[in-house]
Design an enzyme around this catalytic site. Structure first.
Site, mmCIF file in Angstrom:
data_model
loop_
_atom_site.group_PDB
_atom_site.id
_atom_site.type_symbol
_atom_site.label_atom_id
_atom_site.label_comp_id
_atom_site.label_asym_id
_atom_site.label_seq_id
_atom_site.Cartn_x
_atom_site.Cartn_y
_atom_site.Cartn_z
ATOM 1 N N CYS A 21 1.386 -7.330 13.817
ATOM 2 C CA CYS A 21 2.489 -7.000 14.701
ATOM 3 C C CYS A 21 3.640 -8.466 14.841
ATOM 4 O O CYS A 21 2.987 -9.455 14.359
ATOM 5 C CB CYS A 21 1.986 -6.656 16.117
ATOM 6 N N GLY A 48 5.302 -5.162 11.222
ATOM 7 C CA GLY A 48 4.901 -3.914 11.891
ATOM 8 C C GLY A 48 6.180 -2.980 12.209
ATOM 9 O O GLY A 48 7.002 -3.107 12.447
ATOM 10 N N ASN A 118 0.361 -10.530 19.400
ATOM 11 C CA ASN A 118 0.251 -10.503 17.810
ATOM 12 C C ASN A 118 -1.149 -11.324 17.745
ATOM 13 O O ASN A 118 -1.244 -12.360 18.224
ATOM 14 C CB ASN A 118 1.453 -11.151 17.121
ATOM 15 N N GLY A 119 -2.238 -10.503 16.943
ATOM 16 C CA GLY A 119 -3.370 -10.960 16.522
ATOM 17 C C GLY A 119 -4.536 -10.016 16.880
ATOM 18 O O GLY A 119 -4.203 -9.097 16.776
ATOM 19 N N TYR A 259 2.281 -13.891 2.216
ATOM 20 C CA TYR A 259 2.758 -12.701 2.210
ATOM 21 C C TYR A 259 3.492 -12.287 3.675
ATOM 22 O O TYR A 259 4.410 -11.706 3.267
ATOM 23 C CB TYR A 259 1.704 -11.660 1.789
ATOM 24 N N SER A 300 7.765 -8.324 -3.322
ATOM 25 C CA SER A 300 6.593 -9.427 -2.942
ATOM 26 C C SER A 300 6.353 -10.633 -3.853
ATOM 27 O O SER A 300 5.875 -11.719 -3.502
ATOM 28 C CB SER A 300 5.474 -8.454 -2.641
ATOM 29 N N ASP A 370 2.906 -11.259 -8.946
ATOM 30 C CA ASP A 370 2.881 -10.511 -7.561
ATOM 31 C C ASP A 370 2.100 -11.590 -6.600
ATOM 32 O O ASP A 370 1.525 -12.683 -6.970
ATOM 33 C CB ASP A 370 2.102 -9.280 -7.567
ATOM 34 N N ASP A 371 2.254 -11.402 -5.319
ATOM 35 C CA ASP A 371 1.505 -11.939 -4.176
ATOM 36 C C ASP A 371 0.092 -12.075 -4.052
ATOM 37 O O ASP A 371 -0.623 -12.908 -3.730
ATOM 38 C CB ASP A 371 2.292 -11.990 -2.899
#
Ligand code: SF4
Length: 487
Positions: A21, A48, A118-119, A259, A300, A370-371
């Site tokens: 989130c 999110g 968030n977490g 990312y 990405s 790519d990441d």
């Protein structure tokens, strides 16, 4: 999953890790706080996409609008923004979940406090037992809903209740709270996730947001980050720190830099774009012999691929950067995100997502950047490149192998991780159809973050550098006392 990145809609299959989130908070006497919160949520939708919600306080009541979908769908199509002359405070959340229901959407409201998070709290079962809280409250069982119930077990004003409860919370948490007369924001003592504080440019109010790249659209400019362990209150008197829980070490999520965060954000004091370019520069040390061009997996891998191509090593060898994979930004609008969290939707997503451009790849030996690699849908990309005439496809990955679950709010799905299902690197390379495969080492990753070469010492590199890298190393900075998987 459906992802908005740099203002473009693109399909990110569930190959990519999902963050838990974004949060925003606004306090202003004259501005439309709901509209400012909405603009922040739109800018942070990359964190999110499953749902969005805003709670405002209009001087006498709390009003919440929350629904499933991107913020622009929730407030632009399904519902109206609450337009309230007297509202001074707003909190909002963009939500990611694997099986979300409306009852889990945030913000939650109870007893004069609205909360968005968030977490991931790591001691939620312990908290539930200690404070005698049921498994479900109004149909919700998430750590956020239980956290609000814990807050309301405390005595005192909303501010006092919040402060008492926060001292009991463990894990990764950025909370924003709306009370009748204030906005309160807090960041966990180890600083897992970013949270920034801004001032509205007309001078009337303040904002907080998970990433500072949201501030421009919120009409605000950055003041500073909320410090790890800090709780701030914003009200008519301005911003003040009401608590700092100082720890001697931090555990900032290094995956934010790799990312999760937008490239135009500054996270943990590091411009994300610069970090990813630096990763690319380090990856360039591992360029295979026979490479004609550097190509990103869009979107990405773009920043790290630019870093590879801009490195002295690549320039000395005359290896250019070319984009040879096209992603249709409109496909996600038609399909919707749900297709891609269904197990057999992933392969479909990966094959439909990319089209290789023959005019770029034919006859070329290319290095794909790519990441990260999670489950291995990169093999569909490699297939397409080879079918379009690529002579060889190598891969440089801007992250070490991900082998462990995250307890702090990012969903990897450990059992399905390619590094676990195919532990042998050469077998993995063959499975992906690659001619060679290199992952950035953990020491190189820390080097990209610190700007210094790091002698990898498993016992010290972690604390010395104040980052969490548990999904790579298996060394968890906070033990878990009952994590609730994001639902
Ligand atoms: Fe970030 Fe990985 Fe640590 Fe989770 S385990 S907080 S994704 S570095």
């Amino acid at each position: 999953m459906l992802e908005i990145d740099k203002g473009q809609i693109s399909l990110e299959s569930s190959e990519k890790p999902q963050d838990g989130c974004a949060v925003v908070g606004v306090y202003s006497r004259k501005n439309n706080v709901a509209e400012i919160a909405f603009n922040g949520l739109v800018e942070l939708n990359h964190r999110g996409q499953e749902g969005a919600g805003i709670t405002v306080h209009d001087g006498s009541n709390f009003i919440t609008v929350k629904d499933s979908g991107l913020a622009g769908i929730v407030f632009g199509v399904k519902n109206s923004l609450p337009e309230l002359q007297d509202a001074r405070v707003a909190v909002g959340q963009d939500r990611y979940s694997t099986s979300g229901s409306l009852s889990e959407m945030q913000p939650f409201l109870e007893n004069g406090i609205a909360i968005a998070h968030n977490g991931n709290l790591t001691n939620i079962e312990w908290l539930r037992r200690k404070y005698n809280i049921p498994e479900k409250i109004d149909g919700a069982s998430s750590d956020t809903r239980i956290a609000l119930a814990v807050i309301n077990k405390m005595k005192g004003s909303p501010q006092e209740r919040i402060l008492k409860a926060i001292s009991e919370f463990e894990g990764a948490f950025n909370f924003v709270f709306a009370t009748e007369g204030s906005l309160i924001a807090t960041r966990d003592p180890l600083g897992f996730r970013p949270l920034s504080l801004g001032k509205i440019k007309d001078g009337d109010g303040y904002v907080v947001a998970s990433e500072d790249s949201a501030f421009d659209s919120m009409g605000a400019e950055k003041m500073r980050d909320v410090f790890p362990g800090e709780t701030i209150v914003v009200d008519d008197e301005g911003v003040k720190t009401i608590n700092i829980n100082y720890k001697s070490k931090l555990a900032r999520c290094i995956f934010e830099l790799i990312y999760i965060a937008r490239p135009d954000s500054v996270v943990f004091g590091i411009p994300v774009m610069q970090f990813r370019l630096r990763e690319g520069e380090i990856l360039a040390r591992h360029l295979p012999e026979d490479v004609d061009l550097v190509m990103p997996v869009p979107r990405s891998g773009i920043c790290a691929a630019l870093g590879v191509a801009a490195s002295e090593l690549a320039r000395a060898r005359g290896i250019p950067y070319m984009e040879g994979l096209y992603t249709n930004p409109y496909r996600g609008v038609v399909d919707g995100p749900r297709t891609f969290i269904m197990p057999n939707g992933r392969d479909k997503a990966a094959t439909e997502k990319y089209r290789a451009n023959n005019s770029v790849v034919e006859g070329m030996s290319l290095v794909l950047v790519d990441d990260s690699v999670l489950r291995g849908s990169m093999r569909f990309v490699v297939d397409k490149l080879k079918a379009s005439g690529a002579k060889a496809v190598h891969a440089l990955i801007a992250a070490p192998e991900i082998k462990h679950d995250c307890s702090y709010g990012v969903d990897f799905g450990k059992k399905e991780l390619l590094a676990n299902t195919t532990p042998n690197l050469d077998e993995r390379r063959k499975y992906l159809g690659l001619d060679s495969l290199y992952h950035l080492s953990y020491a190189e990753l820390i080097e990209a973050a610190t700007g210094n070469e790091v002698q990898l010492n498993n016992k010290t590199v972690f604390s010395e550098n104040d980052y969490c890298g548990a999904c790579f190393t298996g060394r968890y900075p906070v033990e878990t006392r009952g994590v609730i998987t994001k639902s």
